[in-house]
Structures are given as structure tokens and as C-alpha cells.
Motif scaffolding. Structure first.
Motif, PDB file in Angstrom:
ATOM      1  N   PHE A  69      77.152  53.365  75.711  1.00  0.00           N
ATOM      2  CA  PHE A  69      75.917  54.040  75.290  1.00  0.00           C
ATOM      3  C   PHE A  69      74.727  53.494  76.076  1.00  0.00           C
ATOM      4  CE2 PHE A  69      72.059  53.385  72.782  1.00  0.00           C
ATOM      5  CZ  PHE A  69      71.686  54.689  72.507  1.00  0.00           C
ATOM      6  N   TRP A  70      74.650  52.159  76.199  1.00  0.00           N
ATOM      7  CA  TRP A  70      73.509  51.539  76.889  1.00  0.00           C
ATOM      8  C   TRP A  70      73.507  51.922  78.375  1.00  0.00           C
ATOM      9  CZ3 TRP A  70      69.209  49.651  75.055  1.00  0.00           C
ATOM     10  CH2 TRP A  70      68.366  48.926  75.896  1.00  0.00           C
ATOM     11  N   PHE A  93      72.658  45.554  76.602  1.00  0.00           N
ATOM     12  CA  PHE A  93      72.109  45.842  75.279  1.00  0.00           C
ATOM     13  C   PHE A  93      71.433  44.598  74.721  1.00  0.00           C
ATOM     14  CE2 PHE A  93      72.305  45.806  70.665  1.00  0.00           C
ATOM     15  CZ  PHE A  93      71.516  46.917  70.405  1.00  0.00           C
ATOM     16  N   PRO A  94      70.166  44.701  74.313  1.00  0.00           N
ATOM     17  CA  PRO A  94      69.411  43.519  73.854  1.00  0.00           C
ATOM     18  C   PRO A  94      69.796  43.098  72.434  1.00  0.00           C
ATOM     19  CG  PRO A  94      68.019  45.476  73.792  1.00  0.00           C
ATOM     20  CD  PRO A  94      69.332  45.910  74.349  1.00  0.00           C
ATOM     21  N   GLY A  95      70.769  42.218  72.346  1.00  0.00           N
ATOM     22  CA  GLY A  95      71.287  41.835  71.042  1.00  0.00           C
ATOM     23  C   GLY A  95      70.636  40.613  70.425  1.00  0.00           C
ATOM     24  N   ASN A  96      69.604  40.065  71.057  1.00  0.00           N
ATOM     25  CA  ASN A  96      68.923  38.903  70.487  1.00  0.00           C
ATOM     26  C   ASN A  96      67.424  39.039  70.724  1.00  0.00           C
ATOM     27  OD1 ASN A  96      68.281  37.623  73.172  1.00  0.00           O
ATOM     28  ND2 ASN A  96      70.531  37.601  73.268  1.00  0.00           N
ATOM     29  N   PHE A 134      67.557  47.286  66.788  1.00  0.00           N
ATOM     30  CA  PHE A 134      66.779  47.339  68.031  1.00  0.00           C
ATOM     31  C   PHE A 134      65.818  48.528  68.028  1.00  0.00           C
ATOM     32  CE2 PHE A 134      66.411  49.146  72.368  1.00  0.00           C
ATOM     33  CZ  PHE A 134      65.538  48.195  72.863  1.00  0.00           C
ATOM     34  N   LEU A 135      66.288  49.693  67.603  1.00  0.00           N
ATOM     35  CA  LEU A 135      65.411  50.870  67.584  1.00  0.00           C
ATOM     36  C   LEU A 135      64.254  50.678  66.608  1.00  0.00           C
ATOM     37  CD1 LEU A 135      67.915  53.868  67.832  1.00  0.00           C
ATOM     38  CD2 LEU A 135      66.635  52.731  69.644  1.00  0.00           C
ATOM     39  N   GLU A 136      64.544  50.053  65.463  1.00  0.00           N
ATOM     40  CA  GLU A 136      63.464  49.765  64.506  1.00  0.00           C
ATOM     41  C   GLU A 136      62.438  48.814  65.126  1.00  0.00           C
ATOM     42  OE1 GLU A 136      65.699  48.277  61.236  1.00  0.00           O
ATOM     43  OE2 GLU A 136      66.181  50.264  60.431  1.00  0.00           O
ATOM     44  N   PHE A 137      62.923  47.809  65.854  1.00  0.00           N
ATOM     45  CA  PHE A 137      62.033  46.866  66.549  1.00  0.00           C
ATOM     46  C   PHE A 137      61.155  47.603  67.563  1.00  0.00           C
ATOM     47  CE2 PHE A 137      61.573  44.387  70.504  1.00  0.00           C
ATOM     48  CZ  PHE A 137      60.794  43.325  70.057  1.00  0.00           C
ATOM     49  N   SER A 630      71.941  33.707  71.289  1.00  0.00           N
ATOM     50  CA  SER A 630      71.504  33.505  72.677  1.00  0.00           C
ATOM     51  C   SER A 630      72.557  34.055  73.620  1.00  0.00           C
ATOM     52  CB  SER A 630      71.300  32.018  72.951  1.00  0.00           C
ATOM     53  OG  SER A 630      72.555  31.372  73.092  1.00  0.00           O
ATOM     54  N   GLY A 631      72.242  34.014  74.909  1.00  0.00           N
ATOM     55  CA  GLY A 631      73.197  34.432  75.922  1.00  0.00           C
ATOM     56  C   GLY A 631      73.987  33.267  76.478  1.00  0.00           C
ATOM     57  N   LEU A 632      73.903  32.105  75.817  1.00  0.00           N
ATOM     58  CA  LEU A 632      74.609  30.918  76.309  1.00  0.00           C
ATOM     59  C   LEU A 632      76.066  30.933  75.857  1.00  0.00           C
ATOM     60  CD1 LEU A 632      71.937  28.225  75.370  1.00  0.00           C
ATOM     61  CD2 LEU A 632      72.187  29.401  77.555  1.00  0.00           C
TER      62      LEU A 632
END
Length: 827
Positions: A69-70, A93-96, A134-137, A630-632
Motif C-alpha cells: 500500500f505504501w 511506512f512511518p510506524g514510529n 498515522f492518518l489521524e496524526f 525505533s528503527g534499531l
């Protein structure tokens, strides 16, 4: 009553309530159009917004994959801003929170030439809590001129009531699309049929204003002159549309019904009918359930129609259905849509072709989201087929390793060896390449033992005549850690040798991996010098690391090098230089779209801010030690602990330090990461000292020194001398570590003086002065107002708000609203 002409039945009619509702779309950041299947949502949105000269970005959801989707969303956004669409694609996709903020920045900066609405059609297919959030943000920040519109049969957004009350959301339900008695009369009149009031009322009773049923009844009336029906929707489709098609069209429709949308090329390939274009034109002329989108050059079937056709398809022979899936897979493979190809080869039970698709993709499309499906493909693949494809088995093993499926990984390594034995007819060069790739993979199983890794690397280099094909050399070499020394310092008394080991291994590793990790050997040596206080040699070596990292495009090594330079600047008391280096780091990462290292950059900044006791500058995910946000990767977790432990000390949470110390030590022992153990003992000593447990404090400090002194690792003690100096002074005269402690105290004196000078010059008394307008805007941000609300409150444009906020961020050396709020709260 005369029968209408067939072409009139394709006329579109929209009730006034539908028109009025959709006219409001551009007055809201978000619109949700929610109605069951067949209510004309998609048609109404497309037709009515296009009439209003709105620029539509149309994204039709086809499955539940969030990553796909992204990717498709970014591709569609490329129509309005290609450069930022590439950045969004690289971001993923911005998950954080950090990734969300960057995504918001990119959306804000998009250059929209006219009123633009992003339509996500059939949103319910991909809807998930992460996407909803994310959409709400995005909507709540309302700092982008892009309007969102979701069409769905149902949605589960958690904050719809709040969004509606605050004026962010326009909800449009199915009642907006229902035809009243008068609408039915007007619609039928437009299509050439004049209804009496009682006939329209009867149709309303039969259909409850459902346009799909009204349309099918109209087609039925054209055939038999009757406006009544007791049939369900499938029987209506059968009697009014499908049964009237010739067999050639029926065959074409059944060949295409597994797809919601398709190109002409795809239609010809799946149906094996070169006359497909003419047949599709005939289908479109006779009913409204298949449409052609001129913009995307694709045909779309209505969900009601595909559901009916798929029901018919279930009655066909199994082999026919398998052949359809095979052809869909072949077309996907031809167009490099590897995940779709694999999935459809699996449905077709074409395992040989599935493994060929895996080999063509080289595993590059397989991410954690595909984990379950990918494992299913291989677990259900006949072993005889697997053994004919050692390359696919190797790729599977690589993916299992990245999934941390270690038990399966060990098993598949055995299957790979068996597959190689079973393929003795392989060309010698191909066999050598495969075995070299396998040796390279095995080197990662020995992380973080450089010596053992090096043995596999040397074996790989002897076998590989060209760089490795399957290893993802664009991935992070450091797993997100901002320190190479932290990664490979695993045993007391071996640091000097580890530096030498890496210097020997890296040129060979770099050659067979297209420069992956280049510069790390110089950074490790620089960190070694830095840790025993030779700051000049450290600066010389780190420059070499910077050059190599830039030359080979190694973002994570660049981060490590710049982080060390920032620490060196802090030691010199040059805070302006420290900030400049951190700014340069962010510019490099964002400019080159190395978004996987965003959290590494935050970790670097937070480490330095913790040294300066600026707890208010630390992001929430670090304060809460939340690695999952995080992405770590897990190997970087212990470095997160280093920062977290220091933050606890700065906040005075000494009991919490003592409570988590055992966990710190346990996690540091996994690989192991000796630096993590050293810092843990220092934090234990500091916390015990603060609660007046001097004996326990001295014992903990001696354990830390016992690990570190033999390698002259002094910096952890120097950086925390503000908490442990009395302990060091007490041990100086009676401990076997006298020389080490003398050196630590010597460099600590100048270091603490440098930090004191930084505090006097830069904060808190001499914080950068904000203008009156900047202060006004900052206060409103803290209250939670969006950019638009701030603009309305102060009678300025949204762009002025954005520009002013960017100036504030630059003055305060921060980059988002979260840190701005933390900064203000700390004043």
C-alpha cells in the motif's frame, strides 16, 4: 411504456444529498465515505470531484499488505511531487514517532499546484491500527494542503468522534447515496424510462434506494418489460447481464475475474485472446460494472461483479483455475512484481516457477511483513523441487536469518548443503559463487566475534569471483549502533587485537560486498584512541573513516564517525561545533534518504545531551527504553541502555538504576557487548553512592575498572565522573588500578571544565532569544494547536507559521514539535 435505448442506461445520476455532501470535501482535512458495496461511492467521488476541477490522486487498495500500500501511495504521489514521493518511499511506512514526523514534514513540503484530494479507495482492505493512527496524526496536524478521502465499506478509526467535533473530519454515510422515490424517478427518466409515482415507490420498497439493484432492475425491464423482482443480486446479474454475453465474452470475464483491475496487455495475456480490446469495449457499452480509466490505462471491475464471476469460477475444473493463477504469476514476474508472482505461483501449485521467482528477486522484496507467507511457500514446497534450487534455498536461509528464525535457519542450512550435493552438474563457477555466498552468510552467524567472522570471510573471498549477489549491502552494517567499538569489544584485554582483526578483515569483506561497512576499521581504531584519551590520534583516524564511508555511501559508518567527532568537540568544550556536526549528520541522512538511521541520529544527540544533563532534550522513546518504537535492531539495544542509564542518573532515579542493572548486564552479555557491562557497573556505582551505599558503590566501580583498565578504556569513567569522582578518588590511593584512575581523573578534570563552560555559555541563562512572534507561536504549539489554527488565531498564513517554527527549531537545535514542547516545559 416505450423501452429506453441501451446507451441511455449508462447515464449517471447523483442525488442532491450526494452532490451537497461531496461539495464539502475540500473544506476538511479528512473525509470518510462509508457505505456497503454497490452504493456508488467510487463513481460519485470520482465524477463529482472531477466536475469541481479538483486534482484527484487516486489510490485503489487491492490487498491487505501495508508495505505494498505504501509503495503504491508513494508512486501515486509522484504525480504531484516526484522528489518527495521518492523520499516517502525510502522512509517506508512511518510506524514510529520519529518517522511520522519526517513523513509529516515531507507532506507539508509538497508543492500542490491546485486543490488536491488523495482518494484511498476500498480503504477497508488495508485498514489496520498502525495506518489509522498515522492518518489521524496527519489530519490532526493539518499542516498539509493535501485533503484525504477514504472510501470504505466500514472503518475502525478510534478518534472519529473527536475528529468530527474538532472539524477535521467530514463523515459521509450510506444515507447520502440512497435514492429517494423522487431520485429513482429522476434517474430512470434520465435513462429514458418514465415511472409513475407508485412504480417508483415500489422500486424503493424493493431496493431501499440501492443504486446497484436499481440499475439491474432497469436492465431487466429493458429485456422483459417488468419492474418487479424477487431475485437476489447474483441472479439479477445472471439474468440481466451475464447470460446475454456470447461465450467468448463469458470466457474473457472468467479469465479476468481474479483481478479487480487490469491492463489491456494483461487481459490479452490471461485470456489468450487478441480480440480482448474489442470485447472489453463491448462489455463496457452494455453495462456499468466494468469501466476503463483513461488516466491509468486500466480496466476496473465492480466488486459486485467480480464476486459473482468468482462464484461461477468455483464451478470450473481445478486445472483451469490453476492455469489462471499461473498466468497472473507469469505476468507479475515479467513486470518484476515478485511478491505477487510468488503468491500466485503458490496458488497455482507451481513450485518450480515459484522458486525461480525467488531467485529472480534475490530476496530483496521479502520483508518482515511477508515472513509468514514466505515460510509457507518453502515449507509446502516438495523437497524434490527444493533440492533442484540451491540458490532459492540459500535466499530462504538469508531471509530466515534476517527474521531471527534461528531454528529454521539451522535446518535450512543443512538443506542447502544437501541441495548443493544433489546438483553436481552445476558449472564450477556457479557452484563456487553459491558456496561463497553461503560462507558469507555463515560469517554473520558468528557476530560479533571478528576472528571467527574473518575465517568465513576469507573462505568466501577465495570462492567468489564477483561481489555477493544476495546479501543486501544497502542494509545497516552497524544494526543502528552509533559506535563500532561498542559492537566488537567483547572480551577484556583483547581490544587492541580486535582493532587489528578488523583492519585485516574489512578490505576483504568490502571487496566482496561492494564496499559494505567501508570505513568501519578506521572508526574502530579512532574510538580505541579516543577511549584511552589520545584525542589527536582519534581525530586523524576518524577522518579516514569519514572519507571511506562517504566514498562508498555507508550511512551508518558516517553516523559513527560524525558521532565520534561530536564527542571530541564536546571534550574540547566546543558546543557550537558539536551542534554543527549533529546538524551535518541529519542533513546527510535526510538528504541521501538514509531514513533507517533516523533513530541512530537521535541516539547520538541524546547521548551528548545526557552528558550535558539536558534531560528535557531526550526523546520519549529513549526515556522509556522503547526499542520496538525505533528503527534499531536488537544488537543496538545495549547502546540504548547506555543512554537510558545516564538519563536515569540525571533524573535522580537511582533506585530505578539499581532495579534495571541486572537486566542491563544480562543484555550486554548476549553477544557480548563489554562496553555495555562497563557502563552498567559505573551506573551501579553512581546510584549506590547517591543512596549512601559506599561499599556497594566501590565494589561495582572496581568491577567496571577490572574489565576496562587492561584495555585503557577510560572514557566511560570520564563521562560519568560527575557522579563517581569521590569513588575514584577513594580508590586512587589503595586500588590496583592506581595508574588508570590517575589518568581518568586527569582527563576528567579538563572534560568537566569543558562541560561547565558549555553550560555557562549556552544554557540555561543564555538561551537563544525568541522574537515576540516566535514566542506567541511556540505557546500555541504547546497548547496543542495545529498550524492552521495558529494561523487563524494570529491572522497569519499557514506558511508563515511553518517558516517561523523552522526558525525556532534552528535556534533551539531541535527538529519537531515533541522536542519543542519538552524544551518549553523544562524552562
Amino acid at each position: 411504456m416505450p423501452k429506453p435505448k441501451k446507451n441511455l442506461t449508462r447515464n449517471l445520476y447523483f442525488p442532491k444529498r450526494t452532490i451537497d455532501a461531496l461539495k464539502e470535501v475540500t473544506n476538511y482535512p479528512l473525509t470518510i465515505v462509508e457505505a456497503p458495496m454497490g452504493y456508488g461511492k467510487t463513481t460519485a467521488v470520482r465524477e463529482l470531484l472531477s466536475r469541481d476541477q479538483v486534482n484527484l490522486i487516486w489510490l485503489r487498495v487491492q490487498d491487505s499488505s501495508l508495505s505494498i500500500f505504501w509503495q503504491r501511495l508513494c508512486r501515486q504521489l509522484g504525480e504531484v511531487d516526484y522528489d518527495r514521493s521518492l523520499s516517502l518511499a525510502a522512509l517506508g511506512f512511518p510506524g514510529n514517532s520519529t518517522a511520522r514526523q519526517e513523513a509529516l514534514n515531507l507532506f507539508e513540503d509538497m508543492e500542490l499546484k491546485s486543490t488536491t484530494v488523495l482518494v484511498i479507495d476500498d480503504y477497508h482492505l488495508v485498514e489496520c491500527p498502525e495506518l489509522n493512527s498515522f492518518l489521524e496524526f496527519l489530519v490532526m496536524n493539518e499542516s498539509t494542503a493535501l485533503h484525504l478521502l477514504l472510501t470504505a465499506r466500514h472503518t475502525e478509526l478510534q478518534r472519529t468522534e473527536e475528529l468530527s467535533l474538532k472539524g477535521y473530519l467530514l463523515p459521509i454515510g450510506k444515507e447520502a447515496f440512497e435514492f429517494s422515490v423522487q431520485d429513482i424517478k429522476a434517474y430512470y427518466r434520465l435513462c429514458g424510462i418514465t415511472l409513475k409515482d407508485h412504480e417508483a415507490a415500489r422500486l424503493y420498497a424493493l431496493t431501499e434506494g440501492w443504486i446497484s439493484a436499481l440499475y439491474l432492475i432497469m436492465l431487466q425491464y429493458m429485456e422483459i418489460g417488468i419492474l418487479e423482482t424477487s431475485q437476489d443480486i447474483n441472479k439479477l446479474l445472471e439474468s440481466t447481464i451475464y447470460q446475454h454475453f456470447p461465450n467468448e465474452i463469458k470466457e474473457l470475464l472468467q479469465s479476468l475475474c481474479l483481478l479487480d483491475s487490469f491492463s489491456l496487455e494483461q487481459a490479452i495475456y490471461l485470456s489468450n485472446n487478441t480480440n480482448s480490446e474489442a470485447l472489453l469495449t463491448e462489455i463496457i457499452a452494455k453495462n456499468a460494472f466494468v469501466k476503463y480509466d483513461e488516466r491509468s490505462k486500466t480496466y476496473h471491475m465492480h466488486k459486485i461483479f467480480t464476486r459473482y464471476l468468482r462464484h461461477l469460477l468455483e464451478g470450473r475444473e481445478k486445472d483451469f483455475i490453476r492455469q489462471l493463477y499461473r498466468k497472473i504469476a507469469e505476468f507479475s514476474l515479467k513486470n518484476k512484481n515478485y511478491v505477487e508472482a510468488m503468491e500466485n505461483f503458490y496458488r497455482a501449485e507451481e513450485f518450480e516457477s515459484l522458486l525461480l521467482a525467488v531467485e529472480a528477486d534475490r530476496g530483496h522484496s521479502i520483508h518482515n511483513e511477508q515472513r509468514e507467507a514466505f515460510i509457507r511457500f518453502f515449507e509446502n514446497c516438495p523437497k524434490t523441487v527444493l533440492l533442484r534450487h540451491p540458490t532459492a534455498v540459500l535466499i530462504y536461509a538469508l531471509c530466515l536469518f534476517s527474521f531471527n528464525e534461528m531454528e529454521r535457519f539451522q535446518q535450512v542450512c543443512g538443506e542447502f548443503a544437501e541441495a548443493v550435493r544433489c546438483n553436481q552438474d552445476l558449472e564450477p563457477e556457479s557452484l563456487a559463487q553459491l558456496m561463497g555466498e553461503f560462507e558469507l552468510l555463515l560469517s554473520f552467524t558468528e557476530y560479533n566475534n571478528i576472528r571467527k567472522m574473518y575465517e568465513h570471510i576469507k573462505s568466501a573471498a577465495e570462492l567468489l569471483k564477483q561481489p555477493a549477489e544476495f546479501l543486501d549491502t544497502k542494509g545497516s552494517w552497524t544494526f543502528g549502533s552509533p559506535s563500532v567499538l561498542y559492537m566488537f569489544y567483547r572480551e577484556s584485554g583483547t581490544l587492541k587485537q580486535e582493532v587489528q582483526n578488523l583492519k585485516e578483515a574489512m578490505p576483504i569483506y568490502s571487496r566482496i560486498t561492494n564496499g559494505h561497512g567501508s570505513g568501519s576499521e578506521y572508526v574502530l581504531e579512532a574510538e580505541w584512541y579516543f577511549n584511552h584519551g589520545d584525542f589527536v590520534s582519534a581525530e586523524i583516524e576518524v577522518q579516514k573513516g569519514l572519507y571511506a564511508a562517504k566514498r562508498w555511501g555507508q550511512g551508518d559508518i558516517l553516523c559513527c564517525a560524525l558521532f565520534l567527532q561530536a564527542r571530541l568537540a564536546l571534550v574540547r568544550g566546543d558546543y557550537s561545533q558539536t551542534l554543527d556536526i549533529l546538524r551535518k549528520m541529519r542533513e546527510e541522512l535526510y538528504g541521501k534518504r538514509w531514513y533507517n538511521l533516523m533513530h541512530t541520529a537521535e541516539l547520538c544527540d541524546s547521548f551528548l545531551q545526557a552528558c550535558l544533563k539536558r534531560e528535557e532534550r531526550i526523546p520519549l522513546w529513549i526515556k522509556e527504553r522503547d526499542l520496538d518504537s525505533s528503527g534499531l535492531y536488537f544488537p543496538a539495544k545495549v547502546f540504548l541502555n547506555l543512554v537510558y542509564g545516564r538519563v536515569l542518573l540525571v533524573k535522580g532515579e537511582y533506585l530505578k538504576v539499581l532495579g534495571t542493572a541486572e537486566e542491563f548486564l544480562g543484555e550486554a552479555g548476549v553477544f557480548p557487548n563489554l562496553l555495555g557491562e562497563i557502563y552498567a557497573y559505573i551506573y551501579l556505582a553512581a546510584a549506590n553512592e547517591k543512596i549512601f551505599r559506599r561499599t556497594a558503590a566501590l565494589e561495582a566501580l572496581e568491577k567496571g575498572l577490572d574489565l576496562a583498565a587492561v584495555d585503557e578504556v577510560y572514557l566511560p569513567f570520564m563521562e560519568n565522573s560527575d557522579f563517581i569522582q569521590p569513588l575514584l578518588e577513594e580508590l586512587a590511593g589503595k586500588s590496583r588500578f592506581q595508574d588508570s584512575i590517575r589518568r581518568i581523573l586527569e582527563i576528567s578534570k579538563s572534560y568537566q571544565a569543558a562541560l561547565l563552560q558549555i553550560r555557562r555559555e549556552h544554557f540555561p541563562e543564555n538561551r537563544p532569544a525568541l522574537t515576540e512572534r516566535e514566542t506567541e507561536i511556540v505557546q500555541l504549539v504547546v497548547q496543542g494547536l495545529t498550524n492552521k489554527e495558529i494561523g487563524e488565531r494570529l491572522f497569519i498564513t499557514v506558511n508563515t507559521v511553518k517558516t517561523t517554527l523552522k526558525n525556532v527549531y534552528n535556534k533551539l537545535s531541535i527538529n519537531n514539535r515533541v522536542l519543542l514542547k519538552q524544551h518549553v516545559t523544562s524552562l
